[in-house]
Design an enzyme around this catalytic site. Sequence first.
Site, PDB file in Angstrom:
ATOM      1  N   TRP A 112       0.836  -1.214   0.000  1.00 24.20           N
ATOM      2  CA  TRP A 112       0.000   0.000   0.000  1.00 24.20           C
ATOM      3  C   TRP A 112       0.858   1.246   0.000  1.00 24.20           C
ATOM      4  O   TRP A 112       0.533   2.235  -0.648  1.00 24.20           O
ATOM      5  CB  TRP A 112      -0.983  -0.008   1.170  1.00 24.20           C
ATOM      6  CG  TRP A 112      -1.977  -1.122   1.066  1.00 24.20           C
ATOM      7  CD1 TRP A 112      -2.149  -2.153   1.953  1.00 24.20           C
ATOM      8  CD2 TRP A 112      -2.937  -1.348   0.015  1.00 24.20           C
ATOM      9  NE1 TRP A 112      -3.146  -2.996   1.509  1.00 24.20           N
ATOM     10  CE2 TRP A 112      -3.641  -2.527   0.333  1.00 24.20           C
ATOM     11  CE3 TRP A 112      -3.260  -0.664  -1.160  1.00 24.20           C
ATOM     12  CZ2 TRP A 112      -4.659  -3.038  -0.482  1.00 24.20           C
ATOM     13  CZ3 TRP A 112      -4.270  -1.172  -1.978  1.00 24.20           C
ATOM     14  CH2 TRP A 112      -4.954  -2.337  -1.633  1.00 24.20           C
ATOM     15  N   ASP A 166      -1.574   6.670   6.313  1.00 30.22           N
ATOM     16  CA  ASP A 166      -2.649   5.769   5.920  1.00 30.22           C
ATOM     17  C   ASP A 166      -2.890   4.850   7.112  1.00 30.22           C
ATOM     18  O   ASP A 166      -2.064   4.007   7.430  1.00 30.22           O
ATOM     19  CB  ASP A 166      -2.215   4.966   4.680  1.00 30.22           C
ATOM     20  CG  ASP A 166      -3.235   3.907   4.260  1.00 30.22           C
ATOM     21  OD1 ASP A 166      -4.241   3.730   4.968  1.00 30.22           O
ATOM     22  OD2 ASP A 166      -3.013   3.272   3.209  1.00 30.22           O
ATOM     23  N   LYS A 196     -11.974  -1.791   6.715  1.00 29.00           N
ATOM     24  CA  LYS A 196     -11.124  -2.650   7.536  1.00 29.00           C
ATOM     25  C   LYS A 196     -11.641  -2.680   8.972  1.00 29.00           C
ATOM     26  O   LYS A 196     -11.864  -3.725   9.524  1.00 29.00           O
ATOM     27  CB  LYS A 196      -9.668  -2.167   7.528  1.00 29.00           C
ATOM     28  CG  LYS A 196      -9.096  -1.926   6.134  1.00 29.00           C
ATOM     29  CD  LYS A 196      -8.968  -3.194   5.299  1.00 29.00           C
ATOM     30  CE  LYS A 196      -8.865  -2.938   3.811  1.00 29.00           C
ATOM     31  NZ  LYS A 196      -7.640  -2.347   3.357  1.00 29.00           N
TER      32      LYS A 196
END
Length: 361
Positions: free
Chosen positions: A101, A171, A195
């Site tokens: 990511w 993030d 998530k």
Amino acid sequence: MSRVYNFSAGPATLPEEVLQEAAQEMLDYKGTGMSVMEMSHRSKAFQSIIDTAEADLRDLLGIPENYKVLFLQGGASQQFAMVPMNLMKHKVADYIVTGQWAKKAFSEAKLYGTANAVASSADKTFSYIPDCSDLPIDEDADYVYICENNTIYGTKFWKLPNTKGKILVADQSSCFLSEPVDVTKYGLIFAGAQKNVGPAGTVIVIIREDLIREDVLEGTPTMLRYKTHADAGSLYNTPPTYGIYICGKVFQWLKRRGGLAAMKEYNEKKAKILYDFLDQSKLFKGTVVKEDRSLMNVPFVTGNEELDAQFVKEAKEAGFENLKGHRTVGGMRASIYNAMPMEGVEKLVAFMDAFEKKNGK
Ligand SMILES: *Cc1c(COP(=O)(O)O)cnc(C)c1O
């Protein structure tokens, strides 16, 4: 009705209480005679939903007055572009590359300016967090970027990098609201909802007001400017209304559970059950350096691909879903977000123990 223990990395398990409440309100939300899904985003009822969600989130995280909370669309991945488009004033940014990511965010930033990888753990398949106490931060860097919890590899920054005075962008998709956070240490935090806090389709951005600028990179679309959404209270266009509603319910659930300090304690206890088992197991092995282990995503392997596949298959038959590791890593991964009950991990460990004995170790 039968519910499984869902160890998916995302979209992931949600609190059963929240799902039940949503089910009860599905056809008639609090006497409005309609579902939240059918409701105008300009209605009084929806305004109250989004206001309450924001207030509860501010309360949970202790978000200071000079930070805005935005409920946006486009997932966490859209933030990979929005961050540089809005923040790269000098067209330079420093990225710490600790997994897929972070790598994607880093590549995206290169489209808009000079992105430097100031640290990386690619040399050991992202199984650790590099030392970030004295990085070669660019003097002109507009921000330093981290992916705070690496969903795929199962590592977590337990100490934030020394940004040498530069703005920190994080993030937090896969660790959002799993523990208390000092928001003042960040210029911008973002998190995809799917998530830890709600359904896919909503991304939450917490941004310091002085970073919400008019002078964004040339060509930045109206919809990709933080200012557009900040000025309109996340109602510039139709926001992901149902997602915001569920996130709001999860925030209230977290408050009922005692808030983020209580959540952290619970998550530590829960993860310890699994890590303690892995540490003594002769069959299963964790793949991450101990001091950098995530409390949310726990990857592990047997060292034998066939046995891994057999484990995943038998686990599924026993009601433990989505334990297969990410396609780029293999093995297994148990994602044990806020909504995964202690009991789910205890039962998984008992199952792993039985599997180990049966397979002769
Ligand atoms: C899942 C995830 C993403 C991608 O989220 P999308 O909403 O699918 O764009 C980005 N960062 C992290 C840390 C993630 O876990």
